[in-house]
Design a protein around this motif. Structure first.
Motif, PDB file in Angstrom:
ATOM      1  N   ARG A   1      -3.098   7.770   5.397  1.00 22.08           N
ATOM      2  CA  ARG A   1      -2.598   8.292   4.114  1.00 22.08           C
ATOM      3  C   ARG A   1      -2.703   7.248   3.014  1.00 22.08           C
ATOM      4  N   TYR A   2      -2.633   5.982   3.395  1.00 16.68           N
ATOM      5  CA  TYR A   2      -2.632   4.910   2.397  1.00 16.68           C
ATOM      6  C   TYR A   2      -3.944   4.129   2.414  1.00 16.68           C
TER       7      TYR A   2
ATOM      8  N   CYS B   1       8.892   0.323   3.969  1.00 21.12           N
ATOM      9  CA  CYS B   1       7.500   0.581   3.608  1.00 21.12           C
ATOM     10  C   CYS B   1       6.570   0.233   4.772  1.00 21.12           C
TER      11      CYS B   1
ATOM     12  N   PRO C   1       0.798  -1.225   0.000  1.00 20.38           N
ATOM     13  CA  PRO C   1       0.000   0.000   0.000  1.00 20.38           C
ATOM     14  C   PRO C   1       0.834   1.280   0.000  1.00 20.38           C
ATOM     15  N   VAL C   2       2.125   1.174   0.276  1.00 16.25           N
ATOM     16  CA  VAL C   2       2.972   2.365   0.320  1.00 16.25           C
ATOM     17  C   VAL C   2       3.576   2.667  -1.047  1.00 16.25           C
ATOM     18  N   CYS C   3       4.289   1.697  -1.625  1.00 14.66           N
ATOM     19  CA  CYS C   3       4.996   1.965  -2.884  1.00 14.66           C
ATOM     20  C   CYS C   3       4.278   1.417  -4.101  1.00 14.66           C
TER      21      CYS C   3
ATOM     22  N   ALA D   1      -5.211   2.629  -1.080  1.00 14.62           N
ATOM     23  CA  ALA D   1      -4.488   1.403  -1.515  1.00 14.62           C
ATOM     24  C   ALA D   1      -4.787   0.261  -0.565  1.00 14.62           C
ATOM     25  N   ASP D   2      -4.953   0.574   0.706  1.00 14.77           N
ATOM     26  CA  ASP D   2      -5.192  -0.456   1.717  1.00 14.77           C
ATOM     27  C   ASP D   2      -6.543  -1.123   1.503  1.00 14.77           C
TER      28      ASP D   2
ATOM     29  N   TYR E   1       4.123   2.993   6.568  1.00 15.00           N
ATOM     30  CA  TYR E   1       2.688   2.782   6.720  1.00 15.00           C
ATOM     31  C   TYR E   1       2.270   2.945   8.176  1.00 15.00           C
TER      32      TYR E   1
END
Length: 314
Positions: free
Chosen positions: A307-308, A297, A267-269, A311-312, A301
């Protein structure tokens, strides 16, 4: 002080001897500041473990994903890893004939090209009997690259022989058939063939302490119908049926756990990582498991999960 790990060559020899499937990953080109160098090598096992070195955590995560795919397909592959977008601009791997290009967002500016060579055990075939057909099977099997274990009686076959084989062919004309057939069915041997006439074969199956589904796994008369008459021709028909079964349900491929081929997105990169017990970086919070390409990463997270969130949630 623990003993040093054996060289990869010795480890490869050990895995081959034990009929364990693995992928040999070799760096063939590296552009700085990638940490790996040409000639660096690692082995990727079916459970996702990586032994050796082909780059840092980010590169290793990509190698793991692609190596497990080659282990299932059986086809070698040139893996290109770059921090830049792939040619189609989607960020998804670009597949060419014999090669795949992967955008690795967290790679530190370098590029790597890694040759992935899946090394899967040759099929093992146990042949019980001393008949002309059994001898023909023993002669023709190695031509196909198969490892043949010959036995003239049940005392010559160990449970490990049966359980570790891809095929069992009984051509003993009624000697010692029943216990070996039962052992093979219960061990899940992919191909089990009994050389017998239709009438005798049916009688043998009826006498086995197996249910109907288990009996159906035994091929009798063994072999594809090709009009075979001589022992050599019958052996060819049996091996053709073995090929059909082994290719349709390969033990080497099935040995790669389905969990090893499942992937998740960091979920970060945004990088694709394999989901396996051996994947080193994961986090379980809020009732959901997440997978990361590296410790960095995961730490990023943890500092700001909100913030993610997008994606999460995917």
């Amino acid at each position: 002080m623990s003993p040093a790990a054996p060289p990869l060559e010795a480890r490869m020899a050990e895995l081959t001897r034990r009929h364990v499937p693995f992928v040999k990953a070799t760096v063939v080109r590296a552009r700085r500041p990638a940490s790996a160098r040409p000639g660096d090598t690692a082995l990727v096992l079916a459970d996702g473990r990586v032994e050796g070195f082909v780059g840092g955590a980010c590169a290793e995560a990509t190698v793991r994903v692609q190596a497990l795919r080659t282990l299932r397909s059986g086809e070698s592959l040139l893996l290109r890893i770059s921090p830049e977008e792939t040619a189609d601009g989607t960020g998804e791997p670009v597949v060419e004939e014999g090669a795949v290009s992967v955008a690795n967002p967290c790679l530190s500016g370098g590029e790597l090209e890694i040759f992935l060579e899946p090394l899967r055990p040759v099929p093992r075939v146990v042949v019980l009997g001393e008949s002309p057909i059994a001898r023909a099977l023993a002669a023709f099997g190695p031509v196909l690259g198969y490892e043949i274990t010959e036995a003239s009686g049940t005392d010559g076959i160990t449970p490990e022989d049966v359980a570790g084989s891809q095929a069992l062919v009984i051509a003993s004309h009624g000697r010692g058939e029943e216990p070996v057939l039962v052992s093979a069915v219960r061990a899940g041997v992919p191909y089990i063939g009994l050389v017998a006439s239709p009438r005798r074969g049916a009688a043998v199956l009826d006498a086995l302490p197996l249910d109907a589904e288990e009996r159906a796994r035994i091929h009798t008369p063994a072999g594809l119908w090709i009009g075979a008459r001589t022992p050599g021709e019958i052996a060819v028909s049996i091996l053709a049926e073995v090929i059909q079964t082994v290719h349709g349900r390969s033990v080497e491929v099935d040995a790669v756990p389905e969990t090893g081929s499942v992937t998740a997105v960091d979920p970060v990169c945004g990088m694709t990582v394999s989901v396996a017990d051996s994947t080193p970086y994961s986090d379980e919070g809020g009732g959901k498991r997440r997978w990361f390409c590296c410790a960095g990463c995961r730490a990023t997270y943890a500092k700001d999960p909100a913030r993610y969130a997008r994606a999460d949630a995917s």
